[in-house]
Design an enzyme around this catalytic site. Structure first.
Site, PDB file in Angstrom:
ATOM      1  N   ASN A   9       0.875  -1.174   0.000  1.00 58.26           N
ATOM      2  CA  ASN A   9       0.000   0.000   0.000  1.00 58.26           C
ATOM      3  C   ASN A   9       0.915   1.228   0.000  1.00 58.26           C
ATOM      4  O   ASN A   9       1.470   1.597   1.033  1.00 58.26           O
ATOM      5  CB  ASN A   9      -0.890  -0.039   1.251  1.00 58.26           C
ATOM      6  CG  ASN A   9      -1.851   1.123   1.316  1.00 58.26           C
ATOM      7  OD1 ASN A   9      -1.804   2.032   0.468  1.00 58.26           O
ATOM      8  ND2 ASN A   9      -2.715   1.128   2.309  1.00 58.26           N
ATOM      9  N   ARG A  90      -2.636  -2.087  -3.441  1.00 59.71           N
ATOM     10  CA  ARG A  90      -3.843  -1.287  -3.237  1.00 59.71           C
ATOM     11  C   ARG A  90      -3.808  -0.118  -4.221  1.00 59.71           C
ATOM     12  O   ARG A  90      -2.821   0.628  -4.260  1.00 59.71           O
ATOM     13  CB  ARG A  90      -3.879  -0.764  -1.807  1.00 59.71           C
ATOM     14  CG  ARG A  90      -5.051   0.155  -1.608  1.00 59.71           C
ATOM     15  CD  ARG A  90      -5.047   0.771  -0.239  1.00 59.71           C
ATOM     16  NE  ARG A  90      -6.249   1.574  -0.089  1.00 59.71           N
ATOM     17  CZ  ARG A  90      -6.287   2.733   0.547  1.00 59.71           C
ATOM     18  NH1 ARG A  90      -5.199   3.209   1.107  1.00 59.71           N
ATOM     19  NH2 ARG A  90      -7.409   3.405   0.635  1.00 59.71           N
ATOM     20  N   HIS A 179     -13.040   2.669  -0.026  1.00 55.92           N
ATOM     21  CA  HIS A 179     -12.998   1.693   1.077  1.00 55.92           C
ATOM     22  C   HIS A 179     -13.617   0.369   0.647  1.00 55.92           C
ATOM     23  O   HIS A 179     -14.093  -0.403   1.491  1.00 55.92           O
ATOM     24  CB  HIS A 179     -13.787   2.182   2.322  1.00 55.92           C
ATOM     25  CG  HIS A 179     -13.135   3.277   3.087  1.00 55.92           C
ATOM     26  ND1 HIS A 179     -13.858   4.223   3.771  1.00 55.92           N
ATOM     27  CD2 HIS A 179     -11.837   3.583   3.314  1.00 55.92           C
ATOM     28  CE1 HIS A 179     -13.030   5.073   4.377  1.00 55.92           C
ATOM     29  NE2 HIS A 179     -11.790   4.704   4.111  1.00 55.92           N
ATOM     30  N   GLY A 211     -10.595   8.036   7.653  1.00 57.29           N
ATOM     31  CA  GLY A 211     -11.609   8.247   6.620  1.00 57.29           C
ATOM     32  C   GLY A 211     -12.845   7.464   7.037  1.00 57.29           C
ATOM     33  O   GLY A 211     -12.723   6.443   7.717  1.00 57.29           O
ATOM     34  N   ARG A 240     -11.700  15.462   6.987  1.00 52.83           N
ATOM     35  CA  ARG A 240     -12.545  15.784   5.819  1.00 52.83           C
ATOM     36  C   ARG A 240     -13.960  16.140   6.257  1.00 52.83           C
ATOM     37  O   ARG A 240     -14.502  15.532   7.173  1.00 52.83           O
ATOM     38  CB  ARG A 240     -12.593  14.590   4.861  1.00 52.83           C
ATOM     39  CG  ARG A 240     -11.298  14.362   4.130  1.00 52.83           C
ATOM     40  CD  ARG A 240     -11.320  13.080   3.317  1.00 52.83           C
ATOM     41  NE  ARG A 240     -10.291  12.169   3.765  1.00 52.83           N
ATOM     42  CZ  ARG A 240     -10.258  10.864   3.515  1.00 52.83           C
ATOM     43  NH1 ARG A 240     -11.215  10.302   2.811  1.00 52.83           N
ATOM     44  NH2 ARG A 240      -9.277  10.125   3.964  1.00 52.83           N
ATOM     45  N   VAL A 330     -12.594   3.895  14.886  1.00 50.97           N
ATOM     46  CA  VAL A 330     -13.672   4.438  15.707  1.00 50.97           C
ATOM     47  C   VAL A 330     -14.827   3.439  15.804  1.00 50.97           C
ATOM     48  O   VAL A 330     -15.371   3.184  16.895  1.00 50.97           O
ATOM     49  CB  VAL A 330     -14.186   5.783  15.129  1.00 50.97           C
ATOM     50  CG1 VAL A 330     -15.339   6.326  15.950  1.00 50.97           C
ATOM     51  CG2 VAL A 330     -13.047   6.804  15.040  1.00 50.97           C
ATOM     52  N   GLU A 381      -8.074  -5.175   5.540  1.00 55.25           N
ATOM     53  CA  GLU A 381      -7.959  -4.871   4.113  1.00 55.25           C
ATOM     54  C   GLU A 381      -6.816  -5.647   3.474  1.00 55.25           C
ATOM     55  O   GLU A 381      -6.898  -6.039   2.311  1.00 55.25           O
ATOM     56  CB  GLU A 381      -7.780  -3.356   3.932  1.00 55.25           C
ATOM     57  CG  GLU A 381      -9.081  -2.622   4.229  1.00 55.25           C
ATOM     58  CD  GLU A 381      -8.927  -1.116   4.371  1.00 55.25           C
ATOM     59  OE1 GLU A 381      -8.444  -0.681   5.433  1.00 55.25           O
ATOM     60  OE2 GLU A 381      -9.274  -0.393   3.438  1.00 55.25           O
TER      61      GLU A 381
HETATM   62  P1  AMP Z   1      -8.154   3.797  11.396  1.00 57.49           P
HETATM   63  O1  AMP Z   1      -8.110   4.744  10.212  1.00 57.49           O
HETATM   64  O2  AMP Z   1      -9.060   2.628  11.174  1.00 57.49           O
HETATM   65  O3  AMP Z   1      -6.790   3.397  11.877  1.00 57.49           O
HETATM   66  O4  AMP Z   1      -8.826   4.606  12.607  1.00 57.49           O
HETATM   67  C1  AMP Z   1      -8.205   5.729  13.157  1.00 57.49           C
HETATM   68  C2  AMP Z   1      -9.186   6.440  14.084  1.00 57.49           C
HETATM   69  O5  AMP Z   1      -9.658   5.514  15.074  1.00 57.49           O
HETATM   70  C3  AMP Z   1      -8.559   7.596  14.830  1.00 57.49           C
HETATM   71  O6  AMP Z   1      -9.449   8.699  14.825  1.00 57.49           O
HETATM   72  C4  AMP Z   1      -8.422   7.063  16.236  1.00 57.49           C
HETATM   73  O7  AMP Z   1      -8.493   8.072  17.198  1.00 57.49           O
HETATM   74  C5  AMP Z   1      -9.616   6.159  16.326  1.00 57.49           C
HETATM   75  N1  AMP Z   1      -9.451   5.186  17.419  1.00 57.49           N
HETATM   76  C6  AMP Z   1      -8.498   4.265  17.555  1.00 57.49           C
HETATM   77  N2  AMP Z   1      -8.632   3.615  18.731  1.00 57.49           N
HETATM   78  C7  AMP Z   1      -9.710   4.161  19.345  1.00 57.49           C
HETATM   79  C8  AMP Z   1     -10.354   3.961  20.601  1.00 57.49           C
HETATM   80  N3  AMP Z   1      -9.929   3.032  21.466  1.00 57.49           N
HETATM   81  N4  AMP Z   1     -11.454   4.704  20.875  1.00 57.49           N
HETATM   82  C9  AMP Z   1     -11.903   5.646  20.017  1.00 57.49           C
HETATM   83  N5  AMP Z   1     -11.319   5.886  18.827  1.00 57.49           N
HETATM   84  C10 AMP Z   1     -10.237   5.168  18.499  1.00 57.49           C
END
Ligand code: AMP
Length: 395
Positions: A9, A90, A179, A211, A240, A330, A381
């Site tokens: 990626n 990717r 996605h 995202g 965004r 999240v 992914e």
């Molecule tokens: P990703 O792009 O899937 O890696 O997700 C990143 C987002 O997930 C960021 O905004 C992080 O703050 C959020 N995130 C990761 N761990 C947690 C958690 N334990 N609680 C809330 N948000 C989280």
């Protein structure tokens, strides 16, 4: 070892890689080279004998991949000892030309290059990764796996914007969605969890990471999705804006003299949670909200309200829904977002179980008798890219 795929990626200043067993999803090694082209790059490699960290300068993507290959030799597993069947890349934007993964050849590279205007930040980096990997690993088949491909099943009334027809014909202006590998992977996992075939279930999948996107999936096929021509549309994201009135561009040009590029950059990099609170990391927004910060509270409310509207819209699109599936950083970790997004939707048959939602260890956050299940499923992914690459090379 057999049936491994080296998943690559390539971002504008990073190269993420993973050596994945396409049958089991197990990663024999993963790594990331960040800050490519800067004075001090960062390379981390997790292999069978532990993790390896390096801070040397890495000039470009070619040097980054060379460093990765070297890390495999030094820290394992040596690439020569693994039965690698393909390299899976990717690629963010496949336009309307790629509804499926495809073997990389000169024609594919030309097609992805033509799509650069639709994804100026992503496709050039993805192409760079492909070209470098083809040079360094010339004996392996290379497969491009597109973020947009899963959404090529959208019906015309869902992907067509109500703008002059010529815009689509001349500039490719329509909804593509992104996605796709995540939505596809998570849909399969959700169906398995429900003990049903993916063809038999209707799902609303919410990928909430940096995202964010929502997809309505009918019988394993994407029928609507929140991201559009670019990954800017739809839900509120880390940086965004998601949906807004398109007149904002013109107004900022007239009253603030802002160029299209400046507004584009602000909507992509300075908006969303970051625009509302100053930070894009959801954990920090959560922490501030818990401490009584009003801006963090408003950002949380805007984020969850948008989510709820998409759940309602996609419920209407699908007619019946078997499960709402939360995934990515999240979606997976924030019980408060899940609770807020489905609160008050009991009339639609969505009944959250607060205890399960707080700790969804068996992937279920709804009550046993909830007509619509609420599921929490980690995305993968890399595994999906490996599986799709294996399909293409006939594994
Ligand atoms: P990703 O792009 O899937 O890696 O997700 C990143 C987002 O997930 C960021 O905004 C992080 O703050 C959020 N995130 C990761 N761990 C947690 C958690 N334990 N609680 C809330 N948000 C989280």
């Amino acid at each position: 070892m057999s049936g491994h795929v080296l998943v690559i990626n390539a971002g504008s200043s990073s190269l993420k890689y993973s050596l994945v067993d396409a049958k089991t999803g197990e990663a024999a090694a993963t790594g990331l080279v960040e800050r490519i082209g800067e004075e001090q790059s960062h390379h981390v490699h997790h292999g069978p004998s532990g993790s390896y960290d390096d801070e040397q300068a890495v000039a470009d993507h070619e040097a980054a991949l060379e460093a990765a290959v070297q890390a495999f030799e030094t820290h394992g597993p040596a690439l020569g000892d693994v039965d690698i069947v393909a390299v899976g890349h990717r690629v963010v934007h496949g336009g309307d030309r790629f509804a499926a993964p495809a073997l990389v050849d000169d024609e594919l590279i030309a097609a992805v290059t033509e799509l650069v205007p639709l994804a100026p930040l992503h496709n050039p980096a993805n192409l760079e990764g492909i070209e470098v990997a083809r040079r360094l690993l010339p004996d392996l088949p290379h497969v491009a796996v597109f973020d947009t491909a899963f959404h090529q099943t959208l019906p015309p009334y869902a992907y067509t914007y109500a703008v002059p027809t010529a815009w689509q014909e001349e500039y490719g202006i329509r909804r593509y969605g992104f996605h796709g590998t995540s939505h596809s992977f998570v849909s399969g996992q959700a169906a398995a969890l429900l003990g049903r075939s993916v063809e038999d279930v209707n799902l609303i999948v919410l990928h909430l990471g940096n995202g964010c996107s929502a997809t309505a999936v009918r019988g394993g096929r994407s029928v609507d999705t929140s991201m559009g021509l670019t990954p800017l549309e739809g839900l509120v994201m880390g940086t965004r804006s998601g949906d807004l009135d398109p007149a904002i561009h013109g107004l900022l040009a007239r009253v603030a003299g802002r160029s299209a590029e400046e507004t584009d950059r602000a909507l992509n990099s300075e908006s969303g949670l970051k625009g509302l609170t100053g930070v894009n990391d959801f954990r920090e927004v959560s922490r501030r909200r818990a401490a009584g910060d009003e801006r963090a509270q408003l950002a949380f409310d805007v984020y969850c309200y948008r989510l709820k509207k998409y759940i309602g819209a996609y419920y209407a699109v699908l007619g019946t829904v078997d499960a709402i599936v939360f995934t990515a950083g999240v979606g997976q970790h924030s019980a408060e977002v899940r609770a807020a997004a489905v609160s008050g939707l009991e009339g639609l048959g969505i009944h959250l179980d607060p205890a399960r939602n707080a700790d969804p260890t068996d992937n279920i956050a709804s009550t046993d008798d909830s007509p619509v299940a609420v599921l929490v499923i980690p995305t993968n992914e890399e595994w999906e890219i490996a599986r799709q690459a294996l399909d293409v090379v006939g594994g």
